[in-house]
Design an enzyme around this catalytic site. Structure first.
Site, PDB file in Angstrom:
ATOM      1  CB  SER A  25     -11.416  70.928  69.718  1.00 12.45           C
ATOM      2  OG  SER A  25     -11.361  71.581  70.964  1.00 12.45           O
ATOM      3  CG  HIS A  50      -7.107  71.051  68.429  1.00  9.21           C
ATOM      4  ND1 HIS A  50      -6.088  71.614  67.686  1.00  9.21           N
ATOM      5  CD2 HIS A  50      -7.668  72.074  69.140  1.00  9.21           C
ATOM      6  CE1 HIS A  50      -6.038  72.923  67.923  1.00  9.21           C
ATOM      7  NE2 HIS A  50      -6.984  73.222  68.804  1.00  9.21           N
ATOM      8  CG  MET A  54      -7.145  77.723  76.799  1.00  8.78           C
ATOM      9  SD  MET A  54      -8.832  78.307  76.690  1.00  8.78           S
ATOM     10  CE  MET A  54      -9.389  77.472  75.192  1.00  8.78           C
ATOM     11  CG  HIS A  84      -4.437  75.758  69.985  1.00 10.52           C
ATOM     12  ND1 HIS A  84      -5.721  76.163  69.683  1.00 10.52           N
ATOM     13  CD2 HIS A  84      -3.667  76.865  69.873  1.00 10.52           C
ATOM     14  CE1 HIS A  84      -5.721  77.459  69.398  1.00 10.52           C
ATOM     15  NE2 HIS A  84      -4.488  77.910  69.528  1.00 10.52           N
ATOM     16  CG  MET A  86      -4.820  79.275  72.746  1.00  3.70           C
ATOM     17  SD  MET A  86      -6.536  78.731  72.732  1.00  3.70           S
ATOM     18  CE  MET A  86      -6.307  76.967  72.912  1.00  3.70           C
ATOM     19  CG  ASP A 193      -9.106  75.774  66.802  1.00  3.61           C
ATOM     20  OD1 ASP A 193     -10.241  75.337  67.052  1.00  3.61           O
ATOM     21  OD2 ASP A 193      -8.202  75.876  67.653  1.00  3.61           O
TER      22      ASP A 193
HETATM   23  C1  DX5 Z   1     -10.841  77.931  71.113  1.00  9.56           C
HETATM   24  C2  DX5 Z   1     -10.152  76.619  70.851  1.00  9.56           C
HETATM   25  C3  DX5 Z   1     -10.873  75.750  69.900  1.00  9.56           C
HETATM   26  C4  DX5 Z   1     -12.256  75.372  70.365  1.00  9.56           C
HETATM   27  C5  DX5 Z   1     -13.087  74.998  69.180  1.00  9.56           C
HETATM   28  O1  DX5 Z   1      -9.991  78.758  71.855  1.00  9.56           O
HETATM   29  O2  DX5 Z   1      -8.849  76.840  70.328  1.00  9.56           O
HETATM   30  O3  DX5 Z   1     -10.117  74.589  69.582  1.00  9.56           O
HETATM   31  O4  DX5 Z   1     -12.260  74.309  71.257  1.00  9.56           O
HETATM   32  O5  DX5 Z   1     -14.406  74.820  69.616  1.00  9.56           O
HETATM   33  P1  DX5 Z   1     -15.637  74.926  68.607  1.00  9.56           P
HETATM   34  O6  DX5 Z   1     -15.372  73.998  67.489  1.00  9.56           O
HETATM   35  O7  DX5 Z   1     -16.818  74.579  69.450  1.00  9.56           O
HETATM   36  O8  DX5 Z   1     -15.642  76.372  68.155  1.00  9.56           O
HETATM   37 ZN    ZN Z   2      -7.712  75.082  69.510  1.00  7.76          ZN
END
Ligand code: DX5
Ligand code: ZN
Length: 240
Positions: A25, A50, A54, A84, A86, A193
């Protein structure tokens, strides 16, 4: 000039063997040197990148947009880019992210908007030549996602409340993951995730996950290669 998804050399989610895949990520990367960070984690053994998008509405944070994804596409030709989303209005962003060079788009089952219908959105994503994923938050009942398990190439179980990297893994999502994995048709990828790290990766894999996403556990590791390999776990002979 945007690169069409089919021109990418490697589509990790669909072409790779069904072995556990590790996705870095990029939210955990040093944003002042994003391209170099992406190449570094890929060289250290990651299978895909990834990208956490947001919108400040669906989650209380703003992160990456299509221009940033296009920049990563230029830095990383041939690498699978998993976005991803969001966001509250996913359909509005399909075209911009297709043009940016994403290979895969995951939307959220909680995005409540007439234009966020999961099945219709999956069809639009696939029509654009990409694979589609559907995500579920820790507090959302499994029943909400079950009607759609056959409509997506990937189902994403969030193991933290989405919005920020660096949160703690919520072990209570493992039972939900197991049930989801049992309900999903074979070949559908199950992704985890949030707070994923060597210490909990085996439990995630045992629950049926075959795509493990990590930001902090990879980017903050002293030895990124060994962190990635511990998250992936043993690869069976049949898969290698
Ligand atoms: C959170 C994201 C994740 C995040 C994971 O909203 O979707 O992908 O970056 O970060 P770690 O692995 O640090 O929890
Ligand atoms: Zn994510």
């Amino acid at each position: 000039m945007p690169v069409a998804p089919e021109q990418h050399l490697f589509r990790a989610l669909t072409d790779a063997p069904p072995t556990p895949l590790v996705a870095a990520s990029m939210l955990g990367a040093d944003f002042s040197r994003l391209g170099a960070e992406a190449l570094d984690v890929m060289q250290a053994g990651c299978d895909l990148l990834h990208l956490d998008v947001m919108d400040g509405h669906f989650v209380p944070n703003l992160t990456m947009g299509p221009d940033l994804v296009a920049g990563l596409r230029r830095a990383c030709p041939g690498i699978c880019l998993d976005a991803h989303l969001m966001v509250q209005h996913p359909q509005e962003f399909i075209e911009p992210f297709v043009h940016a060079g994403a290979d895969h788009l995951t939307i959220h089952v909680e995005a409540e908007h007439p234009q966020a219908d999961p099945r219709a959105t999956a069809e639009l994503i696939r029509k654009a030549g990409l694979t589609a994923g559907l995500a579920i938050n820790p507090g959302t009942d499994l029943e909400k996602i079950l009607p759609y398990v056959a409509d997506f190439e990937l189902l994403l179980v969030m193991s933290v409340q989405p919005g920020f990297a660096g949160q703690s893994f919520r072990p209570e999502v493992l039972a939900k993951t197991e049930a989801l994995s049992a309900a999903a048709p074979s070949g559908v990828r199950i992704q985890m995730d949030g707070g994923v790290a060597p210490v909990n990766a085996e439990a995630c894999r045992k629950a049926g996950c075959d795509v493990l996403v990590a930001a902090s556990a990879i980017f903050k590791a002293e030895d990124r290669r060994s962190a990635i390999e511990s998250i992936r776990g043993p690869v069976s002979q049949a898969d290698s």
